[in-house]
Write a protein that holds these residues in place. Structure first.
Motif, PDB file in Angstrom:
ATOM      1  N   ARG A 138       5.599  23.826   0.935  1.00 34.35           N
ATOM      2  CA  ARG A 138       6.986  23.510   1.005  1.00 34.35           C
ATOM      3  C   ARG A 138       7.835  22.374   1.749  1.00 34.35           C
ATOM      4  NH1 ARG A 138       9.329  29.318  -0.350  1.00 34.35           N
ATOM      5  NH2 ARG A 138       7.910  30.102  -0.156  1.00 34.35           N
ATOM      6  N   GLY A 139       8.322  21.803   1.445  1.00 32.42           N
ATOM      7  CA  GLY A 139       8.671  20.801   1.944  1.00 32.42           C
ATOM      8  C   GLY A 139      10.157  20.759   3.041  1.00 32.42           C
ATOM      9  N   ALA A 140      10.438  20.313   4.007  1.00 28.11           N
ATOM     10  CA  ALA A 140      11.293  20.057   5.307  1.00 28.11           C
ATOM     11  C   ALA A 140      12.210  21.315   5.389  1.00 28.11           C
ATOM     12  CB  ALA A 140      11.249  19.327   6.260  1.00 28.11           C
ATOM     13  N   ASP A 141      12.779  21.220   4.348  1.00 31.43           N
ATOM     14  CA  ASP A 141      13.867  22.333   3.555  1.00 31.43           C
ATOM     15  C   ASP A 141      13.204  23.258   3.148  1.00 31.43           C
ATOM     16  OD1 ASP A 141      12.502  21.773   1.125  1.00 31.43           O
ATOM     17  OD2 ASP A 141      14.827  20.380  -0.045  1.00 31.43           O
ATOM     18  N   GLY A 142      12.327  23.747   3.337  1.00 35.15           N
ATOM     19  CA  GLY A 142      11.579  24.876   2.197  1.00 35.15           C
ATOM     20  C   GLY A 142      11.333  25.333   0.632  1.00 35.15           C
ATOM     21  N   THR A 143      11.898  24.052   0.594  1.00 36.93           N
ATOM     22  CA  THR A 143      11.523  24.500  -1.128  1.00 36.93           C
ATOM     23  C   THR A 143      10.449  24.288  -0.986  1.00 36.93           C
ATOM     24  OG1 THR A 143      12.144  21.762  -1.041  1.00 36.93           O
ATOM     25  CG2 THR A 143      13.843  23.652  -1.771  1.00 36.93           C
ATOM     26  N   ARG A 144       9.659  24.513  -2.298  1.00 39.22           N
ATOM     27  CA  ARG A 144       8.044  24.309  -2.622  1.00 39.22           C
ATOM     28  C   ARG A 144       8.009  23.112  -4.105  1.00 39.22           C
ATOM     29  NH1 ARG A 144       5.004  29.041  -2.895  1.00 39.22           N
ATOM     30  NH2 ARG A 144       4.486  29.531  -4.886  1.00 39.22           N
ATOM     31  N   GLY A 145       6.504  23.228  -3.660  1.00 39.47           N
ATOM     32  CA  GLY A 145       6.666  22.129  -4.600  1.00 39.47           C
ATOM     33  C   GLY A 145       6.067  20.399  -3.944  1.00 39.47           C
ATOM     34  N   ALA A 146       6.105  20.594  -1.837  1.00 39.36           N
ATOM     35  CA  ALA A 146       6.350  19.728  -1.406  1.00 39.36           C
ATOM     36  C   ALA A 146       4.308  19.078  -1.826  1.00 39.36           C
ATOM     37  CB  ALA A 146       6.484  19.680   0.077  1.00 39.36           C
ATOM     38  N   GLU A 147       4.404  17.525  -1.539  1.00 38.84           N
ATOM     39  CA  GLU A 147       3.135  17.306  -1.716  1.00 38.84           C
ATOM     40  C   GLU A 147       2.221  17.688  -0.170  1.00 38.84           C
ATOM     41  OE1 GLU A 147       3.901  13.231  -3.845  1.00 38.84           O
ATOM     42  OE2 GLU A 147       2.664  13.249  -2.296  1.00 38.84           O
ATOM     43  N   PRO A 148       1.379  18.524  -0.369  1.00 35.94           N
ATOM     44  CA  PRO A 148       0.403  18.665   0.989  1.00 35.94           C
ATOM     45  C   PRO A 148       0.576  17.773   2.474  1.00 35.94           C
ATOM     46  CG  PRO A 148      -1.062  17.658  -0.937  1.00 35.94           C
ATOM     47  CD  PRO A 148       0.081  18.400  -1.062  1.00 35.94           C
ATOM     48  N   ASP A 149       0.374  18.089   3.121  1.00 33.63           N
ATOM     49  CA  ASP A 149       1.007  17.133   4.198  1.00 33.63           C
ATOM     50  C   ASP A 149      -0.924  16.808   5.212  1.00 33.63           C
ATOM     51  OD1 ASP A 149       0.590  16.055   6.993  1.00 33.63           O
ATOM     52  OD2 ASP A 149       2.112  17.787   7.915  1.00 33.63           O
ATOM     53  N   ALA A 150      -0.800  15.199   4.807  1.00 32.87           N
ATOM     54  CA  ALA A 150      -1.908  14.491   4.379  1.00 32.87           C
ATOM     55  C   ALA A 150      -2.607  14.450   5.629  1.00 32.87           C
ATOM     56  CB  ALA A 150      -2.244  12.898   3.936  1.00 32.87           C
ATOM     57  N   ALA A 151      -1.755  14.184   6.809  1.00 37.90           N
ATOM     58  CA  ALA A 151      -1.566  14.357   8.296  1.00 37.90           C
ATOM     59  C   ALA A 151      -2.146  15.124   8.849  1.00 37.90           C
ATOM     60  CB  ALA A 151      -0.763  13.085   8.941  1.00 37.90           C
ATOM     61  N   ALA A 152      -2.149  17.197   8.722  1.00 35.32           N
ATOM     62  CA  ALA A 152      -2.428  17.382   8.697  1.00 35.32           C
ATOM     63  C   ALA A 152      -4.051  17.476   8.352  1.00 35.32           C
ATOM     64  CB  ALA A 152      -1.518  19.014   8.358  1.00 35.32           C
ATOM     65  N   LEU A 153      -4.439  16.744   7.561  1.00 37.46           N
ATOM     66  CA  LEU A 153      -6.195  17.467   7.429  1.00 37.46           C
ATOM     67  C   LEU A 153      -6.418  16.367   8.396  1.00 37.46           C
ATOM     68  CD1 LEU A 153      -8.183  18.478   6.141  1.00 37.46           C
ATOM     69  CD2 LEU A 153      -7.706  16.989   3.638  1.00 37.46           C
ATOM     70  N   GLY A 154      -5.490  15.041   8.517  1.00 36.69           N
ATOM     71  CA  GLY A 154      -6.711  13.933   9.045  1.00 36.69           C
ATOM     72  C   GLY A 154      -6.076  14.502   9.685  1.00 36.69           C
ATOM     73  N   ARG A 155      -5.914  15.150  11.409  1.00 33.12           N
ATOM     74  CA  ARG A 155      -6.280  16.042  12.530  1.00 33.12           C
ATOM     75  C   ARG A 155      -7.125  16.979  12.394  1.00 33.12           C
ATOM     76  NH1 ARG A 155      -2.062  13.994  15.841  1.00 33.12           N
ATOM     77  NH2 ARG A 155      -3.055  15.099  17.772  1.00 33.12           N
ATOM     78  N   VAL A 156      -7.722  17.948  11.416  1.00 32.41           N
ATOM     79  CA  VAL A 156      -8.677  18.789  11.666  1.00 32.41           C
ATOM     80  C   VAL A 156      -9.944  18.002  11.581  1.00 32.41           C
ATOM     81  CG1 VAL A 156      -9.873  19.914  10.110  1.00 32.41           C
ATOM     82  CG2 VAL A 156      -7.165  20.322  10.820  1.00 32.41           C
ATOM     83  N   LEU A 157     -10.202  16.999  10.482  1.00 34.13           N
ATOM     84  CA  LEU A 157     -11.248  16.070  10.214  1.00 34.13           C
ATOM     85  C   LEU A 157     -11.381  15.432  11.685  1.00 34.13           C
ATOM     86  CD1 LEU A 157     -11.332  14.678   6.086  1.00 34.13           C
ATOM     87  CD2 LEU A 157     -11.882  16.960   7.186  1.00 34.13           C
ATOM     88  N   ALA A 158     -10.614  14.931  12.056  1.00 33.73           N
ATOM     89  CA  ALA A 158     -10.564  13.915  13.561  1.00 33.73           C
ATOM     90  C   ALA A 158     -11.100  14.786  14.541  1.00 33.73           C
ATOM     91  CB  ALA A 158      -9.335  13.154  13.877  1.00 33.73           C
TER      92      ALA A 158
END
Length: 390
Positions: A138-158
């Motif tokens: 979901r995007g910032a406006d709550g709509t579906r279809g946003a691209e996944p959060d790459a930076a969030a995965l980056g924090r998990v891996l780091a």
């Protein structure tokens, strides 16, 4: 004729981000193919680089760059390199599938051993691609279809698997430039350029501890180190290429690697050439550690035995700072990439596909079951991290 990617050079696009140790970039400006348009990179700027194993290798220039102070541009806490972001929502751990199942991979190892026996190749790296569907974001406006959060995965891996060449590049399709979504925890240096000095540090040989490393691992590393030395001699001044470290044991989360280091000084002709990156890539890409020796023969074997394109896995992820005359490019291992469902495009109600690659170098001394186990060892920790949901 369709416009060249570099024709967007004079307009800044509000979107895109990249992060590496000590540097963050945002607001992508343009994209170039390094094989065809590397003169654009020579004109200056900070560029994030992502290249597929099969090509192309592209560079995206950013308008805003923030650097962190510290020796060697290394930051104290790798997780802080990622832009502020939300929570990573990974796939179910049971949803991953593989391009080569165990019996098929074992047969591929035997096929490479037969190629070695026949004298057609000394070593070939055989890989498989793991894929899993993602739930729609979901995007910032709550709509579906946003691209996944790459930076969030980056924090998990780091946080869970810190790596010396960790980073990420996310260029959304909405920017109008060639999109890319790559997050890496790579431990391997493909090329570092500092002025006219170029360095590569190939990895060959993997075990849980140093005692697991065998003669086969050392022989494999020496073969690839020699291949990398020969590659660099194609662009370096005669007599300047040397192996500065051989068979060094490096500790990484959950495993150890054998690493060697090769460096040389670019020839004056290459160092001054506006298209020097095109020439360097022509001499060295794809990286020798993830192809094999001889490289041309290994690539033929790979094409015959692997059933899925590697994409950014075994390609390249990194950056070029043309103003500073520096670059750091990692081999795209321990790397995730995401692509939208092909039929739906950038705005999709489906979540697209997350991918991860893993492989092993095969020689005459390879045991098929042990090589399969190595691919599992390299994947298990990262897949577990990416499958976490918060």
């Amino acid at each position: 004729m369709p416009p060249e990617p570099s024709e967007s050079a004079d307009r800044s696009i509000d979107g895109g981000s990249a992060w590496f140790a000590g540097v963050r970039a945002r607001r992508v400006v343009e994209c170039v193919d390094l094989a065809a348009q590397s003169e654009r990179v020579a004109s200056g700027g900070f560029w994030a680089v992502v290249g597929d194993f099969e090509g192309p290798v592209r560079a995206w220039r950013f308008a805003e760059v923030t650097r962190d102070p510290g020796p060697g541009d290394q930051i104290a806490h790798p997780a802080d390199a990622q832009p502020a972001s939300g929570t990573w929502r990974g796939p179910a751990s049971s949803s991953w599938s593989t391009s080569l199942d165990r019996p098929t991979y074992l047969r591929a190892v035997e096929a490479v051993r037969e190629e070695v026996r026949a004298g057609r190749v000394y070593q070939a790296n055989i890989c498989r691609v793991l894929t899993a569907p993602l739930a729609a974001s979901r995007g910032a406006d709550g709509t579906r279809g946003a691209e996944p959060d790459a930076a969030a995965l980056g924090r998990v891996l780091a946080a869970g698997n810190p790596a010396p060449y960790a980073g990420g590049v996310h260029i959304p399709a909405a920017t109008g430039l060639p999109p890319v979504w790559v997050v890496t925890a790579s431990p391997e240096l493909y090329l570092r350029l500092d002025g006219d000095m170029v360095t590569s540090a190939p990895i060959k040989g993997t075990g849980i501890t140093a005692t697991d490393l065998q003669g086969k691992d050392r022989a494999e590393n020496v073969m690839i180190t020699d291949l990398v030395r020969n590659d660099l001699q194609r662009v370096c001044a005669p007599g300047t290429v040397e192996v500065t470290s051989l068979l060094r044991v490096e500790q990484h989360p959950g495993l150890v690697h054998l690493v060697s280091t090769v460096q040389g000084r670019l020839s004056p002709e290459i160092a001054r050439a506006p298209d020097r990156w095109a020439r360097i890539l022509d001499a060295t890409f794809p990286p020798g550690s993830v192809s094999g020796a001889p490289k041309s023969s290994a690539l033929r074997v790979i094409a015959a035995l692997e059933t899925a394109p590697r994409g950014p896995y075994c390609g390249v992820v990194g950056w070029i700072d043309a103003d500073a005359g520096r670059a750091e490019l990692a081999v795209g291992i321990r790397t995730f990439w995401w692509r939208a469902d092909a039929a739906a495009g950038s705005r999709t109600t489906q979540g697209g596909t997350l991918s991860f690659g893993t492989g092993a170098g095969i020689t005459w001394g390879s045991d098929p079951a042990a090589e399969w186990a190595e691919t599992e060892l390299k994947a298990d920790r990262l897949i577990a991290l990416a499958s976490m949901s918060g």
